[in-house]
Scaffold this active site. Structure first.
Site, PDB file in Angstrom:
ATOM      1  N   CYS A  33       0.838  -1.208   0.000  1.00 49.62           N
ATOM      2  CA  CYS A  33       0.000   0.000   0.000  1.00 49.62           C
ATOM      3  C   CYS A  33       0.867   1.250   0.000  1.00 49.62           C
ATOM      4  O   CYS A  33       0.362   2.356  -0.171  1.00 49.62           O
ATOM      5  CB  CYS A  33      -0.954   0.010   1.188  1.00 49.62           C
ATOM      6  SG  CYS A  33      -0.133   0.062   2.772  1.00 49.62           S
ATOM      7  N   CYS A 103      -3.055  -3.095   8.387  1.00 47.85           N
ATOM      8  CA  CYS A 103      -2.577  -1.757   8.767  1.00 47.85           C
ATOM      9  C   CYS A 103      -2.100  -1.753  10.217  1.00 47.85           C
ATOM     10  O   CYS A 103      -1.172  -1.025  10.570  1.00 47.85           O
ATOM     11  CB  CYS A 103      -3.676  -0.718   8.599  1.00 47.85           C
ATOM     12  SG  CYS A 103      -4.543  -0.846   7.022  1.00 47.85           S
TER      13      CYS A 103
END
Ligand code: FES
Length: 145
Positions: A33, A103
């Protein structure tokens, strides 16, 4: 989609910033990402984490999980800080959507990287801590979520 706690820590993140002359600094990224996280730890002579700050170029879930992670490790010993896993952080935030679980690994790995840096600087070994990855997306498929 996001819990109130996630929204709160995203909108009012705790412990954002840098620590000058930190005892340990760790930076990790996720190449998939493109997000990056840096953690600063101030550790006293008894091995207690006096302060913890973070900076991130990351998504909202990365901000919220790092904010919570810094709150959880503050005041803890190094050994106790190792128990602050991404799962513990997610529980403290009342969960994250499954696509955002990765995350939360940024915060955990960045803390480990900062502890690793501290250990290197002081020539010590921290039991249970292995060399952190600089890119958490490595081997992600094997992670058991
Ligand atoms: Fe990259 Fe959240 S999408 S850390």
């Amino acid at each position: 989609m996001y819990s109130e706690k996630v929204m709160d820590h995203f909108q009012n993140p705790r412990n954002v910033g840098e620590i000058e002359d930190a005892s340990g600094v760790g930076t990790v990224g996720n190449a998939k990402c493109g997000d990056i996280m840096r953690m600063y730890l101030d550790i006293d002579e008894n091995g207690v984490i006096r302060d913890c700050k973070f900076k991130t170029f990351g998504c909202g879930a990365a901000v919220a999980t790092s904010s919570m992670a810094t709150e959880l490790v503050k005041g803890k010993t190094i050994q106790e800080a190792l128990t602050v896993t991404n799962k513990a952080v997610m529980e403290a935030l009342d969960g994250l959507p499954p696509v955002k679980v990765h995350c939360s690994l940024l915060a955990e790995e960045a803390i480990h990287a900062a502890l690793w840096d501290y250990a290197q600087k002081n020539g010590i070994e921290i039991e249970g801590l292995s060399r952190p990855k600089s890119d958490i997306s490595e081997g992600e498929e094997e992670e058991d979520y």
